[in-house]
Design an enzyme around this catalytic site. Structure first.
Site, PDB file in Angstrom:
ATOM      1  NE  ARG A 139      45.894 -45.852 -11.386  1.00  0.00           N
ATOM      2  CZ  ARG A 139      46.342 -46.724 -10.509  1.00  0.00           C
ATOM      3  NH1 ARG A 139      46.678 -46.335  -9.309  1.00  0.00           N
ATOM      4  NH2 ARG A 139      46.439 -47.993 -10.808  1.00  0.00           N
ATOM      5  CD  GLU A 176      47.415 -44.473  -0.511  1.00  0.00           C
ATOM      6  OE1 GLU A 176      46.782 -45.299  -1.169  1.00  0.00           O
ATOM      7  OE2 GLU A 176      47.715 -43.340  -0.930  1.00  0.00           O
ATOM      8  CE  LYS A 214      50.050 -50.824  -5.277  1.00  0.00           C
ATOM      9  NZ  LYS A 214      48.785 -50.280  -5.808  1.00  0.00           N
ATOM     10  CE  LYS A 242      50.394 -45.670  -3.294  1.00  0.00           C
ATOM     11  NZ  LYS A 242      49.191 -44.899  -3.505  1.00  0.00           N
ATOM     12  NE  ARG A 286      50.011 -52.195 -11.983  1.00  0.00           N
ATOM     13  CZ  ARG A 286      49.392 -51.365 -11.137  1.00  0.00           C
ATOM     14  NH1 ARG A 286      50.043 -50.936 -10.080  1.00  0.00           N
ATOM     15  NH2 ARG A 286      48.149 -50.986 -11.341  1.00  0.00           N
ATOM     16  NE  ARG A 346      51.257 -40.475 -10.610  1.00  0.00           N
ATOM     17  CZ  ARG A 346      51.756 -41.667 -10.901  1.00  0.00           C
ATOM     18  NH1 ARG A 346      51.149 -42.763 -10.485  1.00  0.00           N
ATOM     19  NH2 ARG A 346      52.886 -41.771 -11.585  1.00  0.00           N
TER      20      ARG A 346
END
EC number: 6.5.1.1
Length: 1175
Positions: A303, A432, A452, A283, A448, A288
């Site tokens: 995003r 990240e 993550k 990540k 979703r 984005r």
């Protein structure tokens, strides 16, 4: 000019009003459906304005900018508008001042098209003068209510709690899904109109049975999601697929698609269970980007589906045609800054910094990870594995400009160690995190269904610091008028000044925000962002000037702030800041002196935390081989380079290198520390030494590990406290044998008390852990342990200094190298019923201990508390022993310095504040600063004042005893101060009885001058009862203190004999002597105010009559909407009728603000009512 048939804006206003009142989901959808069935205007324009949150236009006007425009047009005071804005919603402020301006049309004539055109013009008008012209023209056509709605559209919040799903479900059950996939509202509306509102399931329900509109963006229930994962599809049955296909809206180039998003998980176990085969992608800490290519035309979106600023993408745009021969494509990726020397991504925020300064050795780079559209065909229905192959076949890598995301293929739980190693590498390289994607999943816009995992998501691995809240900012929307954001600072010892770190608000719920407001009001003063009012001791940038600033740094609250990471920052004066900060808790046990300093903050930022290796991971290395479908060589070489770089970094960090090359030789286990002989124990020894850390005071600590030992084995603290031998010199030990019938006769447990805690020299200081005394005590303990041939079990101490690595070194050198087994207890990673010992790294968290009552039942074991750092500390072990609230949280005391020595006054103040209480300079009966206890040790005017008002009066020893026992003690006669001998309100009786303070009846008598009353006793006010409820520390019980004051009126000829002591006629001051006062129901704290009026010689009227002199209400002097006479209208009218019937004069008294009473009391004088008259 053609007729405008777009529809009335007023009709939309009425619909919004109905939706605002309707709370049910199905009700909202039905209202929209009914409205649109009769609506004859432009349905697309209606949908566009109603779904303003989906409108990606940028209007270039924020709330205060709109107020500035309006104040210019209406010629009103901008400061007044901003002050009103502090109370909440700026759209309400605009409406309110528009009404006060008075020049507006009585009827709305706006159309939807006109409003949309105004909004379009605002997107291209950046100058103040142009914006004034546009808004001024609009105001000539709309009412105040119209204007409020326009402002809400600009603010992207209609405040009707109605999202896109509610609106679109009113037309067709598949409309919202189509909109999510294509993000093409116009196409969806056209499709709806083609279906002629044919709706088989248009009730607004998302079909998952949870009454949730936008919880996950997909409308699936949990069971549906499981089906979806198992099937690799969308989770719908064949019938629904057919419906969806019939309503499908094509993806359109140059129209951004809602990005697919990840959801958070907090454990590696949660990831490996998600799929049998998944891609673990790095990540990247950038922004984005969605790239649309149509021939030679390119568009890049964020995003939020808004166009990216040209300066962010201009550098990389020329490389897009060089990397592909495809004519049409939509790519998904991340844009960031790349270090060309190391080929390493640079931290978040550097892309913006690059705009201003430029980095010599850095370039803008895009990391691509998905392809959604290729040469006229949508690819979102293909599995990820195929999309990745297509991406790598159609795009070529351009070094440091166009790159592919690094991917590691993980085959479920069997390769958990590979994922753990990858995570450790990611955290060490300060990337990240990871994004986990099912290899067979489709691309679902707006959903979703990725996972993550970041450092701050894993329990205890987030960075945290105890910072000082010196400033506050007003919230917005429903939180308007409340301080919800805080300016956090730390102390720079070198420059002797406080410097800013971050603004924090997340983590506080509504209840906690409400609780904080009195503290804010009492300790902070309003400066309304005026830089000139920032105190000299605070180095604060102009842009961070707060609405409120703390009056005295000593009164500032301390918050524990957790964040994803510490970052360097040019915006804050420390040079550092925190990403994604959130408030974990208020640190009542800390003050401005013990909060994190700048030097400590820098050290925390250097800390690299490692994910614990779980059972069966076989001590996997911290590197891993990663592969992609076609770029294995590129990825592997990049990985080798990164590993070399990390090794170079280790050369500069001796401790880190040593930790990697020489793992701890101690054994880290997850068993109960106080139950070492359980079946799951990995220790085969029959004799065990449990290390306990004590000081040299000779007092057994009832908190932390000592408290847990005392609860389970009461004989230990009892034996410890016997005789003079309980005092252990620093650096020495004392061993106590445990007496426990539940332990087998051939097994023994010893508590080894190490005297290595240094007690504070004063109340202002805190306890410290001495590494020197710890070493000395361990050396002494080694002989006893060897003699008994025992093993050692311990928990990590509760102190952040010295570091665990230093203690580990001592234990290894003195015990492990001498053949003694050492077990460090930590939190189990599995469920309570399947807990087993696991070998972990030294940074594993600390021990789990069960309470004595639940030790036999694994299911009753206490869950571990949340850690603030990478190590769970001793004081976090037992929830029962460490309650969350300070014992004096509800105490606001006044200390009578005339009856107590100054040295003791300072000590009492420190004790009260240390236990979370407050100390005030004067007695205040009501309000935000209401005082609860008077602390005195003798007769004084202050004592008489508080005693006559029925206040709680305690001796200093109550505070000392509470401090010593660390709990709130109930108030009994040993702690209550009551001077009967010297009290001027008492007369001695010849046969007074000796009664305890709880039994004594206090009678306040007055003498009647009216002879008609004879010998009859008249009770004026019978009983005023005040009950003070003080929550005890563990919240399991309360202490109730009742003070009863009976006020009676007796004539001169009362012949009754009272053997008890009786009070004489006594008033504090007779300032209300001529007043008969009626208190309206809206008066705050009426009962307390009644007591004051009586105590100061006045009288209370229960109804308005011809003898009433004052009618009191709680209203501000500048009231506007409520007329004070209306408050008493019904009362006065009823009274007037009664007076007329009785032929009495109608004299209803003066209507005054209740402030008149309070100000008169505070000034000890009857003030002129003319400044307080309401009518």
């Amino acid at each position: 000019m053609s007729e405008d048939k777009s529809g009335s804006f007023y009709s939309m206003y009425k619909l919004c009003g109905q939706l605002e009142k309707e709370s049910s989901h199905s009700g909202k959808t039905q209202l929209i459906k009914s409205f649109c069935n009769v609506f004859k205007g432009d349905l697309y324009l209606l949908a566009k304005l109603m779904l303003c949150k989906e409108d990606k236009r940028v209007f270039r006007i924020k709330d205060k900018a709109m107020l500035k425009i309006c104040s210019h047009i209406w010629d009103c005071d901008l400061d007044d508008m901003i002050e009103d804005l502090d109370n909440g919603d700026f759209t309400e402020t605009c409406k309110k001042f528009y009404i006060e301006y008075g020049k507006y049309p009585e009827k709305s004539t706006l159309t939807l098209k006109e409003v949309d055109q105004v909004l379009d013009s605002l997107t291209v008008s950046g100058k103040f003068e142009d914006q004034v012209k546009i808004i001024n023209k609009l105001l000539k056509r709309c009412t105040p209510f119209d204007f409020r709605l326009v402002c809400r559209i600009i603010d992207s919040d209609l405040k009707i709690n109605t999202g896109a799903k509610f609106f679109l479900d009113a037309f067709h059950p598949q409309a919202y899904d189509a909109f999510k996939k294509a993000n093409n509202l116009k196409g969806v509306i056209e499709k709806i109109q083609q279906h002629d509102f044919d709706n088989d399931n248009g009730d607004g329900d998302d079909g998952d049975g949870d009454d949730n509109d936008d919880d996950d963006g997909d409308g699936d229930s949990d069971s549906d999601k499981k089906k979806k994962k198992s099937s690799g599809g969308s989770g719908s049955d064949s019938g629904s697929k057919k419906k969806s296909k019939s309503f499908e809206v094509a993806i359109k180039l140059m129209t951004p698609i809602k990005p697919m998003l990840p959801k958070a998980v907090k454990t590696v176990e949660g990831v490996v269970k998600s799929s049998e085969c998944f891609y673990a992608e790095i990540k990247y800490d950038g922004e984005r980007i969605q790239i649309h290519k149509d021939g030679n035309q390119f568009s890049c979106y964020s995003r939020n589906l808004k166009p990216l600023m040209p300066w962010k993408v201009d550098e990389v745009k020329p490389y897009i045609p060089k990397s592909t021969k495809a004519q049409q494509m939509i790519l998904d990726g991340e844009i960031l800054l790349m270090d060309t020397k190391t080929s390493q991504p640079l931290p978040f925020g550097t892309l913006s910094a690059h705009k201003k300064n430029g980095f010599k050795d850095a370039t803008v780079c895009v990391f691509l990870f998905d392809i959604l559209y290729l040469n006229g065909k949508s690819l979102i229905h293909l599995p990820l594995k195929e999309r990745r192959e297509i991406l790598e076949k159609n795009v070529m890598v351009v070094k440091n400009r166009i790159e592919f995301s690094e991917v590691t293929i993980v085959n479920g739980a069997s390769e958990k160690s590979k994922l753990t190693a990858l995570l450790n590498r990611v955290f060490k390289e300060k990337l990240e995190g990871l994004v986990i994607k099912d290899a067979m999943s489709e691309y679902e816009p707006g959903c979703r269904h990725w996972i993550k995992i970041k450092k701050d998501y894993i329990h205890g691995m987030a960075d945290s610091a105890d910072l000082i809240a010196v400033g506050g900012y007003y919230g917005s929307g429903s939180m308007g008028g409340l301080v919800t954001v805080f300016l956090m600072v730390c102390y720079d010892k070198q420059n002797k000044i406080y410097k800013t770190v971050v603004k924090a608000s997340g983590g506080l719920d509504d209840n906690m925000i409400a609780k904080l407001q009195p503290k804010v009001t009492s300790t902070m003063t309003k400066i309304s962002k005026e830089v000139s009012k920032i105190p000299y001791w605070l180095d604060c940038p102009k842009q961070y000037a707060p609405d409120f600033i703390v009056k005295d740094i000593k009164q500032a609250m301390i918050f524990e702030i957790e964040s994803a990471e510490f970052t360097k920052s040019d915006h804050h004066t420390t040079g550092y800041s925190m990403r994604f900060p959130r408030i974990l808790k208020i640190r009542h046990d800390k003050d401005y002196k013990t909060a994190t300093t700048l030097e400590e903050l820098v050290e925390i930022g250097k800390d690299i935390k490692i994910v614990p290796v779980g059972k069966g991971d076989n001590n996997s290395p911290t590197t891993t081989t990663t592969t992609t479908t076609t770029t294995t060589t590129t990825t592997s070489s990049k990985l080798i380079k990164k590993q070399q770089l990390s090794d170079d970094d280790d050369d500069n960090d001796k401790d880190s290198k040593q930790q990697q090359q020489e793992p701890s030789k101690l054994k880290f286990v997850s068993d109960d520390l106080l139950d070492p002989f359980n079946d799951k124990s990995d220790d085969e020894s029959n004799k065990i030494f449990i290390l306990n850390y004590v000081d040299n005071s000779g007092i057994w600590n009832e908190k932390g590990l000592s408290g847990a030992i005392g609860k389970k084995w009461p004989s230990i603290p009892k034996s410890f406290s016997q005789g003079d031998s309980n005092i252990i010199k620093s650096g020495e030990i004392r061993v106590e044998k445990v007496k426990d019938d539940s332990i087998s006769t051939n097994k023994k447990v010893f508590i080894c008390n190490l005297s290595c805690i240094i007690p504070p020299k004063s109340k202002k200081e805190s306890y410290t852990f001495s590494l020197k005394e710890f070493k000395s005590a361990i050396k002494e303990a080694k002989g006893a342990i060897n003699q008994k041939k025992a093993s050692v079990h311990l928990a990590k101490p509760q102190f952040t200094s010295p570091s665990w690595s230093e203690l580990d070194e001592v234990l290894t050198k003195e015990l492990y190298n001498s053949g003694i087994k050492v077990f460090v207890h930590s939190i189990s990673k599995s469920s309570p019923t399947t807990t087993s010992p696991t070998t972990t790294s030294p940074t594993t968290t600390s021990p789990k201990i069960t309470s004595p009552s639940s030790s036999s039942s694994p299911s009753n074991k206490l869950s571990p508390l949340k850690r603030g750092r990478d190590e769970k500390l001793e004081h976090e072990i037992i929830k029962d022993i460490e309650p969350s609230l300070p014992i004096f949280e509800d105490v606001n005391a006044v200390i009578d310095s005339k009856t107590i020595d100054q040295v003791d006054v300072k000590r009492l103040i420190n004790s009260i504040k240390t236990m979370g209480g407050r100390v005030s300079d004067k007695w205040q009966q009501v309000g935000i600063g209401k005082t609860t206890h008077l602390i005195c040790n003798g007769m004084s005017d202050l004592y008489l004042h508080v005693d006559r008002l029925g206040g709680t009066i305690v001796l200093p020893n109550w505070v000392d005893q509470c401090f010593g026992s660390d709990k709130l003690l109930p108030l009994h006669e040993d702690y209550i101060y009551f001077n009967k001998k010297d009290h001027p309100d008492y007369s001695q009786s010849s046969s007074s009885s000796s009664m305890s303070i709880e039994e004594e009846k206090i009678v306040v008598t007055t003498t009647s001058d009216d002879p008609s009353e004879g010998n009859q006793q008249q009770q004026d006010k019978k009983v005023i009862k005040e009950s003070k409820i003080i929550q005890s520390k563990d919240h399991s019980s309360t202490t109730t203190i009742d003070t009863k004051i009976t006020i009676t009126s007796t004539n001169n000829n009362n012949n009754g004999n009272d053997n008890n002591k009786t009070r004489k006629k006594q008033h504090l001051l007779s300032i209300f002597q001529e007043c008969i006062i009626f208190l309206h129901d809206n008066v705050n704290d009426r009962e307390t105010l009644k007591r004051y009026i009586i105590a100061y010689g006045g009288d209370i009227s229960d109804s308005v009559n011809d003898k009433t002199t004052h009618l009191v209400a709680s209203l501000p002097n500048n009231f506007s909407n409520v007329k004070p006479k209306d408050l008493f209208k019904s009362i006065i009218n009823n009274n007037s009728k009664n007076n007329n019937n009785n032929n009495n004069n109608n004299n209803n008294g003066i209507i005054v603000n209740s402030l008149w009473l309070w100000d008169s009391i505070n000034m000890s004088d009857l003030l002129d009512v003319k400044n307080y008259k309401l009518f």
